[in-house]
Motif scaffolding. Structure first.
Motif, PDB file in Angstrom:
ATOM      1  N   ILE A 285       0.822  -1.217   0.000  1.00  0.00           N
ATOM      2  CA  ILE A 285       0.000   0.000   0.000  1.00  0.00           C
ATOM      3  C   ILE A 285       0.855   1.265   0.000  1.00  0.00           C
ATOM      4  CG2 ILE A 285      -0.254  -0.028   2.528  1.00  0.00           C
ATOM      5  CD1 ILE A 285      -3.126   1.043   2.098  1.00  0.00           C
ATOM      6  N   PHE A 286       1.967   1.272   0.736  1.00  0.00           N
ATOM      7  CA  PHE A 286       2.823   2.457   0.766  1.00  0.00           C
ATOM      8  C   PHE A 286       3.511   2.681  -0.577  1.00  0.00           C
ATOM      9  CE2 PHE A 286       3.664   3.300   5.579  1.00  0.00           C
ATOM     10  CZ  PHE A 286       2.307   3.506   5.738  1.00  0.00           C
ATOM     11  N   GLU A 287       3.855   1.583  -1.258  1.00  0.00           N
ATOM     12  CA  GLU A 287       4.448   1.702  -2.589  1.00  0.00           C
ATOM     13  C   GLU A 287       3.426   2.299  -3.560  1.00  0.00           C
ATOM     14  OE1 GLU A 287       7.329   1.134  -3.967  1.00  0.00           O
ATOM     15  OE2 GLU A 287       8.488  -0.119  -2.595  1.00  0.00           O
ATOM     16  N   HIS A 288       2.190   1.806  -3.479  1.00  0.00           N
ATOM     17  CA  HIS A 288       1.147   2.245  -4.403  1.00  0.00           C
ATOM     18  C   HIS A 288       0.891   3.745  -4.307  1.00  0.00           C
ATOM     19  CE1 HIS A 288      -2.555   2.028  -6.786  1.00  0.00           C
ATOM     20  NE2 HIS A 288      -3.149   2.756  -5.838  1.00  0.00           N
ATOM     21  N   PHE A 289       0.909   4.279  -3.093  1.00  0.00           N
ATOM     22  CA  PHE A 289       0.613   5.696  -2.893  1.00  0.00           C
ATOM     23  C   PHE A 289       1.877   6.573  -2.882  1.00  0.00           C
ATOM     24  CE2 PHE A 289      -3.273   3.735  -1.223  1.00  0.00           C
ATOM     25  CZ  PHE A 289      -4.220   4.501  -1.875  1.00  0.00           C
ATOM     26  N   GLY A 290       3.021   5.981  -3.247  1.00  0.00           N
ATOM     27  CA  GLY A 290       4.248   6.760  -3.352  1.00  0.00           C
ATOM     28  C   GLY A 290       4.830   7.184  -2.023  1.00  0.00           C
ATOM     29  N   LEU A 291       4.480   6.491  -0.956  1.00  0.00           N
ATOM     30  CA  LEU A 291       4.949   6.894   0.374  1.00  0.00           C
ATOM     31  C   LEU A 291       6.314   6.310   0.707  1.00  0.00           C
ATOM     32  CD1 LEU A 291       1.657   6.666   2.489  1.00  0.00           C
ATOM     33  CD2 LEU A 291       2.657   8.646   1.348  1.00  0.00           C
ATOM     34  N   GLU A 292       6.626   5.141   0.149  1.00  0.00           N
ATOM     35  CA  GLU A 292       7.903   4.499   0.472  1.00  0.00           C
ATOM     36  C   GLU A 292       9.061   5.398   0.065  1.00  0.00           C
ATOM     37  OE1 GLU A 292       9.545   1.915   2.672  1.00  0.00           O
ATOM     38  OE2 GLU A 292       7.499   1.401   2.065  1.00  0.00           O
ATOM     39  N   LYS A 293       8.945   5.989  -1.140  1.00  0.00           N
ATOM     40  CA  LYS A 293       9.998   6.892  -1.609  1.00  0.00           C
ATOM     41  C   LYS A 293      10.076   8.123  -0.714  1.00  0.00           C
ATOM     42  CE  LYS A 293      10.584   7.753  -6.022  1.00  0.00           C
ATOM     43  NZ  LYS A 293      10.428   8.325  -7.396  1.00  0.00           N
ATOM     44  N   GLN A 294       8.901   8.673  -0.316  1.00  0.00           N
ATOM     45  CA  GLN A 294       8.902   9.851   0.551  1.00  0.00           C
ATOM     46  C   GLN A 294       9.535   9.544   1.905  1.00  0.00           C
ATOM     47  OE1 GLN A 294       5.574  12.579   0.800  1.00  0.00           O
ATOM     48  NE2 GLN A 294       4.526  11.500  -0.855  1.00  0.00           N
ATOM     49  N   ILE A 295       9.261   8.358   2.428  1.00  0.00           N
ATOM     50  CA  ILE A 295       9.837   7.977   3.723  1.00  0.00           C
ATOM     51  C   ILE A 295      11.359   7.902   3.617  1.00  0.00           C
ATOM     52  CG2 ILE A 295      10.036   6.086   5.388  1.00  0.00           C
ATOM     53  CD1 ILE A 295       7.048   5.498   4.844  1.00  0.00           C
ATOM     54  N   LYS A 296      11.855   7.243   2.543  1.00  0.00           N
ATOM     55  CA  LYS A 296      13.298   7.115   2.370  1.00  0.00           C
ATOM     56  C   LYS A 296      13.967   8.468   2.167  1.00  0.00           C
ATOM     57  CE  LYS A 296      13.931   2.583   2.450  1.00  0.00           C
ATOM     58  NZ  LYS A 296      14.800   1.932   3.441  1.00  0.00           N
ATOM     59  N   ALA A 297      13.265   9.374   1.460  1.00  0.00           N
ATOM     60  CA  ALA A 297      13.853  10.675   1.163  1.00  0.00           C
ATOM     61  C   ALA A 297      13.761  11.647   2.325  1.00  0.00           C
ATOM     62  CB  ALA A 297      13.167  11.280  -0.067  1.00  0.00           C
ATOM     63  N   SER A 298      12.824  11.411   3.251  1.00  0.00           N
ATOM     64  CA  SER A 298      12.555  12.395   4.307  1.00  0.00           C
ATOM     65  C   SER A 298      13.310  12.115   5.605  1.00  0.00           C
ATOM     66  CB  SER A 298      11.050  12.450   4.598  1.00  0.00           C
ATOM     67  OG  SER A 298      10.336  12.857   3.464  1.00  0.00           O
ATOM     68  N   PHE A 299      13.728  10.870   5.799  1.00  0.00           N
ATOM     69  CA  PHE A 299      14.461  10.537   7.018  1.00  0.00           C
ATOM     70  C   PHE A 299      15.956  10.456   6.709  1.00  0.00           C
ATOM     71  CE2 PHE A 299      10.202   9.316   8.040  1.00  0.00           C
ATOM     72  CZ  PHE A 299      10.079   9.488   9.404  1.00  0.00           C
ATOM     73  N   GLY A 300      16.749  10.521   7.730  1.00  0.00           N
ATOM     74  CA  GLY A 300      18.193  10.486   7.529  1.00  0.00           C
ATOM     75  C   GLY A 300      18.818  11.800   7.937  1.00  0.00           C
ATOM     76  N   LYS A 301      20.131  11.837   7.869  1.00  0.00           N
ATOM     77  CA  LYS A 301      20.866  13.014   8.332  1.00  0.00           C
ATOM     78  C   LYS A 301      20.654  14.220   7.435  1.00  0.00           C
ATOM     79  CE  LYS A 301      25.578  14.575   9.389  1.00  0.00           C
ATOM     80  NZ  LYS A 301      27.001  14.201   9.489  1.00  0.00           N
ATOM     81  N   THR A 302      20.607  14.013   6.124  1.00  0.00           N
ATOM     82  CA  THR A 302      20.464  15.116   5.166  1.00  0.00           C
ATOM     83  C   THR A 302      19.103  15.051   4.499  1.00  0.00           C
ATOM     84  OG1 THR A 302      22.845  15.079   4.733  1.00  0.00           O
ATOM     85  CG2 THR A 302      21.457  16.227   3.141  1.00  0.00           C
ATOM     86  N   VAL A 303      18.422  16.195   4.458  1.00  0.00           N
ATOM     87  CA  VAL A 303      17.116  16.297   3.794  1.00  0.00           C
ATOM     88  C   VAL A 303      17.225  17.364   2.721  1.00  0.00           C
ATOM     89  CG1 VAL A 303      14.666  16.819   4.075  1.00  0.00           C
ATOM     90  CG2 VAL A 303      15.899  15.620   5.908  1.00  0.00           C
ATOM     91  N   ASN A 304      17.025  16.981   1.467  1.00  0.00           N
ATOM     92  CA  ASN A 304      17.129  17.920   0.355  1.00  0.00           C
ATOM     93  C   ASN A 304      15.829  18.688   0.170  1.00  0.00           C
ATOM     94  OD1 ASN A 304      19.816  17.204  -0.465  1.00  0.00           O
ATOM     95  ND2 ASN A 304      18.981  15.312  -1.317  1.00  0.00           N
ATOM     96  N   LEU A 305      15.950  19.977  -0.171  1.00  0.00           N
ATOM     97  CA  LEU A 305      14.794  20.825  -0.441  1.00  0.00           C
ATOM     98  C   LEU A 305      14.676  21.055  -1.944  1.00  0.00           C
ATOM     99  CD1 LEU A 305      15.286  23.449   2.411  1.00  0.00           C
ATOM    100  CD2 LEU A 305      14.044  21.290   2.485  1.00  0.00           C
ATOM    101  N   ALA A 306      13.491  21.457  -2.369  1.00  0.00           N
ATOM    102  CA  ALA A 306      13.209  21.558  -3.809  1.00  0.00           C
ATOM    103  C   ALA A 306      14.117  22.558  -4.511  1.00  0.00           C
ATOM    104  CB  ALA A 306      11.743  21.948  -4.011  1.00  0.00           C
ATOM    105  N   GLY A 307      14.482  23.654  -3.876  1.00  0.00           N
ATOM    106  CA  GLY A 307      15.252  24.694  -4.531  1.00  0.00           C
ATOM    107  C   GLY A 307      16.744  24.461  -4.554  1.00  0.00           C
ATOM    108  N   GLY A 308      17.214  23.300  -4.100  1.00  0.00           N
ATOM    109  CA  GLY A 308      18.644  23.023  -4.086  1.00  0.00           C
ATOM    110  C   GLY A 308      19.275  23.156  -2.721  1.00  0.00           C
ATOM    111  N   ALA A 309      18.578  23.809  -1.776  1.00  0.00           N
ATOM    112  CA  ALA A 309      19.083  23.894  -0.406  1.00  0.00           C
ATOM    113  C   ALA A 309      18.870  22.549   0.293  1.00  0.00           C
ATOM    114  CB  ALA A 309      18.361  25.006   0.347  1.00  0.00           C
ATOM    115  N   TYR A 310      19.450  22.399   1.475  1.00  0.00           N
ATOM    116  CA  TYR A 310      19.272  21.146   2.214  1.00  0.00           C
ATOM    117  C   TYR A 310      19.425  21.381   3.705  1.00  0.00           C
ATOM    118  CZ  TYR A 310      24.426  21.031   2.231  1.00  0.00           C
ATOM    119  OH  TYR A 310      25.750  21.343   2.411  1.00  0.00           O
ATOM    120  N   LEU A 311      18.871  20.450   4.473  1.00  0.00           N
ATOM    121  CA  LEU A 311      18.973  20.481   5.934  1.00  0.00           C
ATOM    122  C   LEU A 311      19.914  19.375   6.382  1.00  0.00           C
ATOM    123  CD1 LEU A 311      15.158  20.684   6.854  1.00  0.00           C
ATOM    124  CD2 LEU A 311      16.715  22.589   6.410  1.00  0.00           C
TER     125      LEU A 311
END
Length: 516
Positions: A285-311
């Motif tokens: 279900i998470f794959e179907h709704f595109g959440l698995e990718k969001q989870i992988k991209a949102s957690f971790g030490k570095t979080v990229n922002l749309a404009g090229g900046a990052y946290l």
């Protein structure tokens, strides 16, 4: 704002994702047999009094003793102790407290040793779940939460959520509750009760009073350090607290849990029962709704922002530190102050989401990009407060310090959500770790967009691992074809066997690597 709840049931527990406008904003996990959830009420046994801390350690059956501070006893703890003694002795049958004589409120600056003693039995409620090496945090100021109201025994006070702004509505709700409130109980009117009728609020109060009666009847039969009354499951609790007209769908992938959720939604909000859907797809279900990718991209030490900046997010035992970096891309090279404000606002929006998503609590220190103009600093502070206003956890935001740091304290009642975002490297036999491959194509496309649109390069060649090359060229409408229609020029893709799986580089028409 379109909201959806995606519920994934697995043998180890249930994962609940709250999605707003297709973006993941909250992730909650409910473990099977979680006996120390916030709101659970136990019959605690006092193990040790700590006069120096003005607190007590309490046995509630957890491997580590729970912590109860004097300030968490509640003003009517003497009445609770008296009622517990009477119930344990079989001398009390008026569960509605209509004839119960309350004791005097305790002194706010008193000593715990004058109230509690070793081996004393006291009903306590979980205020914070066990976190790290610490046991649960307790309160004996009991309350039972419902959909529209919260029931508070040994009180006559009616409180109304500050989020209900209309004075007319506040007066109406107060009059409704005054007419149906049972004697001996206080009521906290929740935000979702706004514009609700007498029948709905009365039913909620009656349900809570019934729970209180169940609690009192169990006290004589319950052994020390055992649970007397359990909070609802995490799924039902989230539905109770946040379900409103903004929700369009609640998807569940387990038939048994689907029936449970549908039944609960029918009970609390019958008109919304139709939004609960059973997911029957073949892929997770998470794959179907595109959440698995969001989870992988949102957690971790570095979080990229749309404009090229990052946290960059770091965690320590005492606090969380978030550093905002502008990266190598700037929207307006002529005005650094304006660039800093734009990046900071973009970062503030993502930080507010990250706090909710990871359920980060305690002290959070944010190092925004320096801004020299006071109006810009105030604009950022106000923007951050607005973004944080959607957060259900209690929080306080301090204005930027003279060093440009913003400090946030956020209520922590559960362990922080922690998702592993790295995968074992297939080319090194598992001796190292690489960034999750699920977001590799996103990284490539972000850099490709920068090179073609902002650097205006021509005749680009993308060098990748042969596996990734095959993926990009796969199918009639391959990634390579889509890039051609998007950018108006053909991007060559070259497989290089010496590259590891997630390594890539861009070459110009002279076969020189483009430095990013």
């Amino acid at each position: 704002m379109v909201k959806e709840l995606i519920i994934n049931s697995a043998p180890g527990g249930v994962t609940i994702a709250l999605v707003q406008d297709k973006q993941l904003v909250e992730l909650n996990k409910e473990q099977i047999n979680n006996n120390y959830a916030v709101g659970d009420i136990y019959l605690g046994r006092i193990k040790k009094i700590m006069p120096g801390l003005n607190a007590a350690f309490v046995d509630v059956g957890y491997e580590k003793d729970a912590f109860l501070h004097y300030l968490d006893l509640g003003p009517q703890v003497q009445s609770l102790l008296k009622l517990t003694r009477q119930a344990r002795n079989g001398n009390f049958t008026d569960y509605l407290l209509s004839s119960f004589k309350r004791e005097e409120d305790i002194d706010k600056s008193g000593k715990i040793s004058t109230i509690l003693s070793k081996d004393l039995l006291l009903p306590v409620q979980i205020a914070k779940e066990p976190i790290s090496t610490k046991g649960p945090r307790l309160s004996s100021d009991l309350s039972i939460a419902g959909r529209f109201v919260v029931l508070v025994p040994f009180s006559d006070v009616i409180s109304i959520s500050k989020k209900i702004k209309s004075n007319t509505e506040r007066t109406r709700l107060r009059k409704i509750v005054e007419g149906i409130k049972p004697k001996g109980f206080g009521i906290i009117i929740r935000t979702v009760s706004e514009k609700k009728g007498v029948a709905e609020i009365q039913k909620d109060i009656l349900d809570l009073v019934s729970k209180w009666e169940t609690l009192m009847k169990k006290i004589p039969k319950t052994g020390p350090a055992k649970r007397i009354l359990g909070e609802m499951g995490r799924t039902s609790t989230i539905l109770r607290d946040i379900l409103n007209a903004d929700f369009t769908h609640v998807y569940v992938d387990d038939p048994a849990l689907f029936e449970e959720v549908k039944s609960y939604v029918h009970e609390i909000s019958p008109e919304m029962e139709s939004i609960v859907k059973l997911y029957k797809g073949k892929e997770p279900i998470f794959e179907h709704f595109g959440l698995e990718k969001q989870i992988k991209a949102s957690f971790g030490k570095t979080v990229n922002l749309a404009g090229g900046a990052y946290l960059v997010i770091e965690h320590t035992e005492a606090l969380h530190v978030i550093d905002v970096n502008s990266g190598n891309r700037t929207a307006n090279p002529e005005n650094q102050e304006e660039n800093a404000l734009q990046v900071n606002k973009e970062a503030a929006k993502e930080i507010a989401r990250q706090l909710r998503l990871r359920d980060m609590g305690g002290i959070v220190v944010i190092d925004f990009i320096d801004m020299h103009k006071a109006p810009n600093r105030k604009e950022l502070f106000d923007f951050l407060k607005t973004e944080m206003s959607h957060d259900r956890a209690k929080h306080t935001i301090l204005p930027p310090s003279k060093f440009g740091l913003v400090q946030i304290t956020r209520q922590r009642v559960r362990p922080e959500m922690n998702i592993v975002t790295s995968e074992k490297c297939p080319t090194c036999g598992g001796t190292g770790e690489i960034k999750a491959s699920i977001v590799l194509i996103d990284d490539i496309e972000n850099n490709l967009n920068y090179i073609l649109n902002e650097q205006a390069e021509k005749g680009i060649t993308l060098a990748v691992h042969p596996y990734v090359e095959a993926f990009i060229k796969r199918g009639f409408l391959s990634k390579q074809v889509k890039w051609f229609f998007k950018y108006g020029q053909w991007v060559k893709v070259k497989g290089i066997t010496s590259y590891h799986l997630t390594e890539f580089a861009f070459m110009n028409n002279k076969e020189e690597e483009i430095k990013l």
